[in-house]
Design a protein around this motif. Structure first.
Motif, mmCIF file in Angstrom:
data_model
loop_
_atom_site.group_PDB
_atom_site.id
_atom_site.type_symbol
_atom_site.label_atom_id
_atom_site.label_comp_id
_atom_site.label_asym_id
_atom_site.label_seq_id
_atom_site.Cartn_x
_atom_site.Cartn_y
_atom_site.Cartn_z
ATOM 1 N N ILE A 125 -7.332 5.909 4.908
ATOM 2 C CA ILE A 125 -7.944 4.906 4.180
ATOM 3 C C ILE A 125 -6.888 3.746 3.905
ATOM 4 O O ILE A 125 -7.339 2.503 4.030
ATOM 5 C CB ILE A 125 -8.087 5.455 2.799
ATOM 6 N N ALA A 126 -5.703 4.162 3.981
ATOM 7 C CA ALA A 126 -4.488 2.986 3.832
ATOM 8 C C ALA A 126 -4.516 2.169 5.269
ATOM 9 O O ALA A 126 -4.473 1.007 5.257
ATOM 10 C CB ALA A 126 -3.226 3.598 3.965
ATOM 11 N N ILE B 258 0.906 -1.198 0.027
ATOM 12 C CA ILE B 258 0.036 -0.128 -0.039
ATOM 13 C C ILE B 258 0.858 1.324 -0.178
ATOM 14 O O ILE B 258 1.827 1.434 0.799
ATOM 15 C CB ILE B 258 -0.812 0.115 1.168
ATOM 16 N N VAL B 259 0.503 2.098 -1.035
ATOM 17 C CA VAL B 259 1.221 3.474 -1.202
ATOM 18 C C VAL B 259 0.189 4.558 -0.876
ATOM 19 O O VAL B 259 -0.726 4.599 -1.853
ATOM 20 C CB VAL B 259 1.919 3.572 -2.386
ATOM 21 N N THR C 257 -1.194 -10.719 3.758
ATOM 22 C CA THR C 257 -0.003 -9.819 4.260
ATOM 23 C C THR C 257 0.168 -8.589 3.837
ATOM 24 O O THR C 257 -0.026 -8.577 2.467
ATOM 25 C CB THR C 257 1.526 -10.838 3.832
ATOM 26 N N VAL C 258 0.104 -7.587 4.575
ATOM 27 C CA VAL C 258 0.266 -6.264 3.943
ATOM 28 C C VAL C 258 1.750 -5.465 4.304
ATOM 29 O O VAL C 258 2.235 -5.544 5.515
ATOM 30 C CB VAL C 258 -0.786 -5.462 4.595
ATOM 31 N N ARG C 259 2.134 -4.812 3.328
ATOM 32 C CA ARG C 259 3.167 -3.941 3.599
ATOM 33 C C ARG C 259 2.842 -2.608 3.198
ATOM 34 O O ARG C 259 2.356 -2.156 2.544
ATOM 35 C CB ARG C 259 4.452 -4.422 2.661
ATOM 36 N N LEU C 260 3.521 -1.585 3.782
ATOM 37 C CA LEU C 260 3.527 -0.123 3.737
ATOM 38 C C LEU C 260 4.606 0.363 3.299
ATOM 39 O O LEU C 260 5.788 -0.251 3.621
ATOM 40 C CB LEU C 260 3.085 0.592 5.012
#
Length: 273
Positions: A17-18, A5-6, A31-34
């Motif tokens: 929102i992110a 997510i960017v 799995t989520v990466r920022l």
């Protein structure tokens, strides 16, 4: 399944929102990466954008500029755009629908039912240097613009001379980028479903009108008449060159891959007026 997510830097709404998307995806077992800037806004740990090509989906939250930034790191990974900008040619998801839309797209990618659209990207080569991939355009320009500046140029398409003269610069443009810098320089708008590339000269003397060529054409711009010039990708990444120099622009792999719903191109055009 992994999603990167960017969010638009410094935009509190984008960060919220992110965070909502992150919570929903993690609840779904994703799995989520920022990226580093988004993570800093949310007081989480983040990852360099250059590593997002390892994800299965990248989500961009902001305007077209945020999308272009995300594309720099996404490689061939599909990108879904949440539109917080004014026009949003690249971002089709309404922010109020973002959490459900991203969750649905992640599920579709996981089960192989997602419909992914592709758009060409460009790279420029000078000697042993090759640019990062450009989503909108490659610019070949003098060190500055205006009277007494610019470049002398020759532009060739697959080896055949198309145009020569003096100009502030020359733009090589994808259909995606036709509504960006190209439009401000008087170039035509191209529908994103059309396959090809544009050549648009900037404030040219003795040049030619914009030309639309096959997307697999090899375009060379020979630069003389100045001691300094630059090559730029999407207006962000610039590389100095020392004329006389020949810049070769070709379609690059992987293409831009766009996930999620398709926006109304003509509705977005209406926002330009």
């Amino acid at each position: 399944m992994e999603v990167g997510i960017v969010a638009q830097r410094g935009n509190a709404r984008a960060a919220r929102i992110a965070d909502g998307i992150r919570d929903r995806l993690r609840a779904d077992g994703v799995t989520v990466r920022l990226d580093a800037a988004t993570a800093a806004d949310l007081s989480h740990s983040g990852d360099p954008i250059e590593t997002f090509d390892r994800s299965d989906l990248v989500v961009s939250i902001g305007g077209d500029g945020t999308f272009l930034f995300a594309a720099r790191g996404a490689g061939g990974t599909p990108i879904l755009g949440v539109n917080l900008g004014e026009v949003g040619f690249l971002n089709a998801v309404d922010p109020d629908d973002a959490i459900d839309a991203v969750a649905a797209e992640a599920a579709a990618i996981a089960d192989g039912t997602a419909e992914i659209r592709e758009a060409p990207r460009l790279s420029a080569t000078v000697g042993d240097w090759t640019s990062d991939a450009a989503t909108n355009e490659v610019l070949v320009q003098g060190n500055r613009r205006g009277p007494g500046a610019g470049i002398d140029f020759e532009t060739r398409v697959d080896g055949s001379l198309y145009s020569s003269g003096h100009a502030d610069g020359v733009l090589i443009v994808t259909p995606t980028g036709s509504t960006a810098y190209n439009l401000s320089e008087g170039g035509p708008i191209v529908h994103p479903d059309v396959r090809g590339l544009l050549i648009t000269e900037m404030c040219a003397t003795g040049g030619m009108p914009s030309l639309f060529v096959d997307q697999d054409a090899t375009i060379t711009v020979t630069v003389t008449g100045t001691d300094r010039a630059i090559v730029a990708s999407d207006g962000r990444l610039t590389h100095p060159i020392e004329p006389p120099a020949e810049v070769t622009i070709t379609r690059s792999d992987p293409p831009l891959r766009i996930a999620g719903p398709t926006g109304d191109f003509f509705e977005a055009l209406g926002k330009l007026s």
